[in-house]
Design a protein around this motif. Structure first.
Motif, PDB file in Angstrom:
ATOM      1  N   ALA A 408      13.453   1.328   1.002  1.00 55.00           N
ATOM      2  CA  ALA A 408      12.252   2.130   0.746  1.00 55.00           C
ATOM      3  C   ALA A 408      11.141   1.635   1.660  1.00 55.00           C
ATOM      4  O   ALA A 408      10.951   0.418   1.796  1.00 55.00           O
ATOM      5  CB  ALA A 408      11.824   2.012  -0.709  1.00 55.00           C
ATOM      6  N   ARG A 409      10.444   2.564   2.251  1.00 56.04           N
ATOM      7  CA  ARG A 409       9.364   2.246   3.211  1.00 56.04           C
ATOM      8  C   ARG A 409       9.804   1.165   4.198  1.00 56.04           C
ATOM      9  O   ARG A 409       9.089   0.215   4.477  1.00 56.04           O
ATOM     10  CB  ARG A 409       8.108   1.806   2.459  1.00 56.04           C
ATOM     11  CG  ARG A 409       7.469   2.959   1.689  1.00 56.04           C
ATOM     12  CD  ARG A 409       6.118   2.603   1.146  1.00 56.04           C
ATOM     13  NE  ARG A 409       6.195   1.519   0.171  1.00 56.04           N
ATOM     14  CZ  ARG A 409       5.381   0.469   0.182  1.00 56.04           C
ATOM     15  NH1 ARG A 409       4.445   0.357   1.078  1.00 56.04           N
ATOM     16  NH2 ARG A 409       5.519  -0.475  -0.734  1.00 56.04           N
ATOM     17  N   GLY A 410      11.049   1.331   4.698  1.00 60.74           N
ATOM     18  CA  GLY A 410      11.546   0.429   5.734  1.00 60.74           C
ATOM     19  C   GLY A 410      11.975  -0.933   5.233  1.00 60.74           C
ATOM     20  O   GLY A 410      12.422  -1.774   6.009  1.00 60.74           O
ATOM     21  N   ALA A 443      15.855   3.073  -4.601  1.00 66.74           N
ATOM     22  CA  ALA A 443      14.971   2.116  -3.925  1.00 66.74           C
ATOM     23  C   ALA A 443      13.532   2.615  -3.958  1.00 66.74           C
ATOM     24  O   ALA A 443      12.600   1.841  -4.209  1.00 66.74           O
ATOM     25  CB  ALA A 443      15.432   1.921  -2.483  1.00 66.74           C
ATOM     26  N   ILE A 444      13.370   3.946  -3.706  1.00 58.63           N
ATOM     27  CA  ILE A 444      12.008   4.501  -3.725  1.00 58.63           C
ATOM     28  C   ILE A 444      11.413   4.349  -5.121  1.00 58.63           C
ATOM     29  O   ILE A 444      10.238   3.985  -5.281  1.00 58.63           O
ATOM     30  CB  ILE A 444      12.027   5.978  -3.274  1.00 58.63           C
ATOM     31  CG1 ILE A 444      12.345   6.037  -1.772  1.00 58.63           C
ATOM     32  CG2 ILE A 444      10.694   6.660  -3.551  1.00 58.63           C
ATOM     33  CD1 ILE A 444      12.694   7.412  -1.266  1.00 58.63           C
ATOM     34  N   ASN A 448       8.168   2.411  -5.958  1.00 58.15           N
ATOM     35  CA  ASN A 448       7.037   3.017  -6.672  1.00 58.15           C
ATOM     36  C   ASN A 448       6.684   2.213  -7.906  1.00 58.15           C
ATOM     37  O   ASN A 448       5.497   1.969  -8.187  1.00 58.15           O
ATOM     38  CB  ASN A 448       7.394   4.444  -7.110  1.00 58.15           C
ATOM     39  CG  ASN A 448       7.312   5.404  -5.936  1.00 58.15           C
ATOM     40  OD1 ASN A 448       6.685   5.092  -4.926  1.00 58.15           O
ATOM     41  ND2 ASN A 448       7.959   6.542  -6.055  1.00 58.15           N
ATOM     42  N   ALA A 449       7.720   1.803  -8.619  1.00 64.20           N
ATOM     43  CA  ALA A 449       7.473   1.047  -9.848  1.00 64.20           C
ATOM     44  C   ALA A 449       6.769  -0.262  -9.529  1.00 64.20           C
ATOM     45  O   ALA A 449       5.829  -0.661 -10.236  1.00 64.20           O
ATOM     46  CB  ALA A 449       8.785   0.793 -10.567  1.00 64.20           C
ATOM     47  N   GLN A 450       7.244  -0.877  -8.443  1.00 60.26           N
ATOM     48  CA  GLN A 450       6.620  -2.159  -8.064  1.00 60.26           C
ATOM     49  C   GLN A 450       5.163  -1.924  -7.658  1.00 60.26           C
ATOM     50  O   GLN A 450       4.268  -2.680  -8.038  1.00 60.26           O
ATOM     51  CB  GLN A 450       7.399  -2.814  -6.924  1.00 60.26           C
ATOM     52  CG  GLN A 450       8.706  -3.435  -7.412  1.00 60.26           C
ATOM     53  CD  GLN A 450       9.544  -4.011  -6.292  1.00 60.26           C
ATOM     54  OE1 GLN A 450       9.326  -3.707  -5.114  1.00 60.26           O
ATOM     55  NE2 GLN A 450      10.535  -4.823  -6.663  1.00 60.26           N
ATOM     56  N   LEU A 451       4.956  -0.840  -6.875  1.00 61.42           N
ATOM     57  CA  LEU A 451       3.591  -0.515  -6.449  1.00 61.42           C
ATOM     58  C   LEU A 451       2.715  -0.231  -7.664  1.00 61.42           C
ATOM     59  O   LEU A 451       1.569  -0.690  -7.748  1.00 61.42           O
ATOM     60  CB  LEU A 451       3.601   0.709  -5.532  1.00 61.42           C
ATOM     61  CG  LEU A 451       4.075   0.457  -4.101  1.00 61.42           C
ATOM     62  CD1 LEU A 451       4.173   1.776  -3.353  1.00 61.42           C
ATOM     63  CD2 LEU A 451       3.121  -0.482  -3.370  1.00 61.42           C
ATOM     64  N   TYR A 452       3.322   0.563  -8.580  1.00 59.14           N
ATOM     65  CA  TYR A 452       2.555   0.923  -9.769  1.00 59.14           C
ATOM     66  C   TYR A 452       2.199  -0.325 -10.569  1.00 59.14           C
ATOM     67  O   TYR A 452       1.061  -0.497 -11.010  1.00 59.14           O
ATOM     68  CB  TYR A 452       3.365   1.892 -10.633  1.00 59.14           C
ATOM     69  CG  TYR A 452       2.666   2.238 -11.917  1.00 59.14           C
ATOM     70  CD1 TYR A 452       1.567   3.111 -11.914  1.00 59.14           C
ATOM     71  CD2 TYR A 452       3.081   1.678 -13.127  1.00 59.14           C
ATOM     72  CE1 TYR A 452       0.920   3.425 -13.099  1.00 59.14           C
ATOM     73  CE2 TYR A 452       2.423   1.991 -14.310  1.00 59.14           C
ATOM     74  CZ  TYR A 452       1.347   2.858 -14.300  1.00 59.14           C
ATOM     75  OH  TYR A 452       0.697   3.155 -15.464  1.00 59.14           O
ATOM     76  N   ARG A 453       3.185  -1.191 -10.670  1.00 57.43           N
ATOM     77  CA  ARG A 453       2.948  -2.424 -11.414  1.00 57.43           C
ATOM     78  C   ARG A 453       1.815  -3.211 -10.770  1.00 57.43           C
ATOM     79  O   ARG A 453       0.900  -3.697 -11.435  1.00 57.43           O
ATOM     80  CB  ARG A 453       4.235  -3.258 -11.435  1.00 57.43           C
ATOM     81  CG  ARG A 453       4.307  -4.189 -12.599  1.00 57.43           C
ATOM     82  CD  ARG A 453       5.643  -4.859 -12.685  1.00 57.43           C
ATOM     83  NE  ARG A 453       6.617  -4.083 -13.411  1.00 57.43           N
ATOM     84  CZ  ARG A 453       7.864  -4.490 -13.634  1.00 57.43           C
ATOM     85  NH1 ARG A 453       8.283  -5.637 -13.160  1.00 57.43           N
ATOM     86  NH2 ARG A 453       8.684  -3.745 -14.326  1.00 57.43           N
ATOM     87  N   THR A 454       1.883  -3.277  -9.435  1.00 55.32           N
ATOM     88  CA  THR A 454       0.833  -3.994  -8.705  1.00 55.32           C
ATOM     89  C   THR A 454      -0.518  -3.323  -8.948  1.00 55.32           C
ATOM     90  O   THR A 454      -1.543  -3.986  -9.182  1.00 55.32           O
ATOM     91  CB  THR A 454       1.165  -3.982  -7.189  1.00 55.32           C
ATOM     92  OG1 THR A 454       2.516  -4.389  -7.022  1.00 55.32           O
ATOM     93  CG2 THR A 454       0.255  -4.917  -6.413  1.00 55.32           C
ATOM     94  N   ALA A 455      -0.497  -1.959  -8.861  1.00 57.49           N
ATOM     95  CA  ALA A 455      -1.749  -1.214  -9.034  1.00 57.49           C
ATOM     96  C   ALA A 455      -2.306  -1.428 -10.425  1.00 57.49           C
ATOM     97  O   ALA A 455      -3.523  -1.632 -10.600  1.00 57.49           O
ATOM     98  CB  ALA A 455      -1.484   0.277  -8.793  1.00 57.49           C
ATOM     99  N   VAL A 456      -1.407  -1.375 -11.407  1.00 58.44           N
ATOM    100  CA  VAL A 456      -1.857  -1.579 -12.784  1.00 58.44           C
ATOM    101  C   VAL A 456      -2.448  -2.967 -12.934  1.00 58.44           C
ATOM    102  O   VAL A 456      -3.530  -3.147 -13.529  1.00 58.44           O
ATOM    103  CB  VAL A 456      -0.680  -1.369 -13.767  1.00 58.44           C
ATOM    104  CG1 VAL A 456      -1.030  -1.894 -15.151  1.00 58.44           C
ATOM    105  CG2 VAL A 456      -0.338   0.108 -13.838  1.00 58.44           C
ATOM    106  N   GLU A 457      -1.744  -3.918 -12.341  1.00 58.78           N
ATOM    107  CA  GLU A 457      -2.246  -5.298 -12.428  1.00 58.78           C
ATOM    108  C   GLU A 457      -3.614  -5.414 -11.757  1.00 58.78           C
ATOM    109  O   GLU A 457      -4.544  -6.033 -12.290  1.00 58.78           O
ATOM    110  CB  GLU A 457      -1.250  -6.262 -11.777  1.00 58.78           C
ATOM    111  CG  GLU A 457      -0.048  -6.522 -12.670  1.00 58.78           C
ATOM    112  CD  GLU A 457       1.103  -7.201 -11.930  1.00 58.78           C
ATOM    113  OE1 GLU A 457       2.171  -7.325 -12.553  1.00 58.78           O
ATOM    114  OE2 GLU A 457       0.938  -7.580 -10.737  1.00 58.78           O
TER     115      GLU A 457
END
Ligand code: ADP
Length: 687
Positions: A408-410, A443-444, A448-457
């Protein structure tokens, strides 16, 4: 028929008569012969007697010659007579008597001769002569009787012959008459037959004519048949041509059939591929749905792995790169729960070598899929840790395997491993494409989930920071406001007008700052889900009036009119929060309008109360109508903004309204103005 029988009858009678005549003639001949033969015998006896007497008298042997001749011949004659009377009993008796008398007579004659020769006395001879005479008389009598009998027979025969002749004449006459009658009959029959024949001839002629006609017709038919034959030959020729054409067509059809068959096979192949593609598409769409449904990617990965197990593999495992860089198997899936546990235990006992030149580690490092179309025993031997491990691997009966990267994203986040055992499926490029797509989507989703988790954090961190900061700002600000009040009230000494005016501006800025801080605090509380609601029965209109009063100085400053057309209503809500929402909406209406009139209306809409704020301001472009409710979002960028603000007002207003069981909505036309409407539940039943 009858004449024929008659003729036969007459013929038979005539034949019988003829036979009778012949028999009678034969019998007459025999009677004559008997008479004649008996006469001869008598004559010879007389001759012998005469010759003997002459010898007796003369003693001259020459007179014995007739005696000798008769004696020699008489035997033959006796034989002939015996033969003639053989089938006649009466005549045979006569013949026998004659045959007895002759030798006796000759014996007497011989005795006389002997006596003559010997010179015996003649007395004795006279007696003997008498005996001899009696013998001769007896002979004559016998022969005479025989003659009489035969003559009587002859007479009877003559009478019979005459009768036979007459009968024969009658028969012949009758036969002749019959013959005439018959001939007449025959003539009649013949003439009839003639007529019949003529008739038949006539019929035959007619028949002949018919036949001729038929023959003509037949000839015509023959001609026709010839032409038909010609036609038939032509047709046969056509048929031959058609047949060849048919053969050609058949060959073409066979070729077409072969082509169809190969097309069918191709179609089947395509259909199978399409089916697989469709199944794949279904799998992908289902996976996408599952992946999009939640941001809990670990759970989601398990679901995706289960999906893959159904359609694509017997086993599916997912290995992910951990934050510190190591690789860890996070999911293993199989149809049977027991096997999953067993596989996890196996993975623990024999941890995979991620540094190996093949397998999951290599796929993650290279970012390229690896396909093991058919897994041989040698491959198992090469991959096994020890004999136990090898035995387990063999027992698993792994047929084929596929490892695809999850990118995902390279970034390669991990790898998905698909293994086929019981299904016997052998992976190919098509499976690789499908599995890669599935892994990419997973993977995407992970990304996304990881990004979302980061964003939420991050957001949580920001909210925490804002809350802390606002709280920290509020304390000194309250102190500022308190001291400003002390100064303004002249408790520490009187101030001049200029100083008082400066203090008023100071207070306005402090209030504005306090407002901003309150807004940020409210947003933080809402964001953290910590905003507390205190509902009560209140009158709507007083709250609207209070809010209007608070913003009136601002409106006046800008030369805007504020018109209150609201109606009172009893509502069950948190009045502070309601006031805060109304203040926000009124402030924005004033901020984004340059002239004209702002109107406030209220109405009851079913269970809800609607308060609308109508401004003649700059309006909002349709594409921004949703965005304006997002926190920190403003239509105009900071540098070009005509009005101040944090970009939190509408976000907070909607958050509070929803918390109270209502909402805030907008309708707007750029350059014409906007209408913001707050809805709230009318009473506590609907709240
Ligand atoms: P702020 O007003 O502090 O910028 P808001 O959340 O209250 O933040 O508003 C967000 C944005 O929505 C504003 O910056 C503005 O661009 C737009 N906006 C809000 N109310 C109005 C209005 N009545 N007329 C035109 N634009 C408005």
């Amino acid at each position: 028929m009858v004449p024929a029988v008659l003729v036969l009858l007459i013929g038979a009678l005539a034949y019988d008569r003829a036979r009778g005549v012949v028999r009678d003639v034969r019998l007459a001949d025999r009677s004559h012969a008997i008479i004649e033969k008996s006469d001869v015998i008598l004559t010879r006896a007389v001759d012998a007697e005469t010759g003997q007497r002459a010898f007796l008298i003369t003693g001259d042997d020459r007179f014995l010659e007739p005696y000798q001749g008769a004696r020699a011949d008489i035997e033959k004659d006796l034989g002939s007579l015996r033969a003639l009377v053989a089938d006649d009993a009466v005549a045979s008796e006569y013949s026998a008597t004659i045959a007895r008398l002759i030798p006796e007579r000759f014996a007497l004659l011989d005795t006389g001769i002997v006596m003559r020769r010997t010179g015996s006395p003649l007395t004795a001879s006279a007696e003997r002569l008498l005996v001899g005479k009696r013998k001769m008389d007896e002979l004559r009598q016998t022969i005479g009787s025989l003659h009489e009998r035969e003559n009587a027979i002859l007479e009877r025969r003559r009478v019979a012959e005459r009768r036979s002749l007459r009968n024969a004449s009658i028969i012949v006459g009758a036969a002749a008459a019959m013959a005439i009658v018959l001939s007449a009959l025959v003539n009649l029959a013949f003439s009839r037959a003639l007529k019949e024949r003529e008739r038949i001839n006539a019929d035959l002629r007619v028949a002949n004519e018919d036949l001729e006609r038929q023959s003509d017709a037949l000839e015509t038919q023959a001609v026709e048949m010839e032409s038909q034959q010609a036609e038939l030959e032509a047709t046969a020729e056509d048929l031959r041509a058609t047949n060849e054409e048919l053969n050609r067509t058949t060959r073409a059809a066979e070729e077409a059939r072969n082509a169809t068959e190969s097309a069918r096979q191709e179609l089947e192949r395509l259909l199978a591929r399409r089916k697989r593609d469709e199944e794949g598409a279904l799998l992908l769409s289902e996976a996408s749905r599952v992946l999009a449904s939640t941001l809990d990617y670990e759970k989601t990965l398990e679901t995706v792995a289960r999906l893959a197990v159904g359609d694509l593999a017997d086993w599916c495992a997912v290995d992910l790169v951990q934050p510190e860089g190591s690789i860890r198997q996070v999911v293993v899936s199989h149809k049977e729960e027991e096997k999953i546990k067993w596989a996890k235990a196996l993975n623990k006992r024999y941890p995979p070598d991620y540094g190996a030149p093949t397998g999951v580690g290599n796929v993650i490092r290279s970012g390229k899929p690896q396909i093991y179309r058919e897994i041989s025993d040698e491959m198992l031997v090469a991959g096994a840790h020890d004999a136990d491990h090898l035995a387990i691997m063999r027992e698993l009966q792994i047929k084929s395997a596929l490892v695809v990267p999850m990118i995902a994203r390279g970034r390669t986040l991990g790898a998905m491993t698909l293994i086929s055992t019981d299904s016997g499926r052998l992976y190919d490029e098509g499976d690789e494409v499908l599995a890669t797509e599935l892994a990419t989507r997973a993977a995407i989703a992970i990304d996304n989930a990881q990004l979302y988790r980061t964003a939420v954090e991050a957001s949580q961190a920001k909210s925490a920071f804002l809350a802390t900061m606002s709280h920290e700002l509020r304390t000194p600000l309250n102190a500022i406001i308190g001291y400003q009040s002390l100064l303004q009230e002249g408790i520490s000494g009187s101030l001049n007008d200029k100083q008082l005016a400066q203090l008023t501006r100071l207070r306005a800025s402090a209030d504005h700052l306090l407002g901003l801080i309150d807004e940020i605090l409210t947003f933080s509380r809402l964001d953290a889900g910590k905003e507390v609601v205190q509902k009560e029965e209140v009158q709507l209109r007083p709250i609207i009036v209070e809010a209007i009063t608070m913003v009136t100085p601002l409106a006046q400053e800008k030369g805007l009119a504020l018109e209150d057309q609201s109606e009172d209503a009893r509502i069950y809500t948190d009045s502070k929060k309601l006031r805060q929402i109304l203040l926000n909406l009124f402030s924005n209406a004033i901020k984004f309008s340059d002239d004209g009139k702002i109107t406030v209306r209220s109405r009851l809409d079913g269970d809800m109360v609607a308060v609308s704020v109508d401004d003649p301001g700059i309006g909002i472009a349709p594409e921004n109508l949703d965005s304006i409710f997002e926190p920190f979002w403003q239509v105009e960028q900071h540098s070009t903004r005509r009005a101040g603000g944090t970009g939190l007002g509408l976000s907070v207003s909607r958050g509070l309204a929803r918390l109270l069981g209502g909402d805030v909505r907008v309708e707007s036309v750029p350059d014409r103005g906007s209408t913001f409407t707050l809805t709230l539940p009318a009473d506590h039943h609907s709240a």
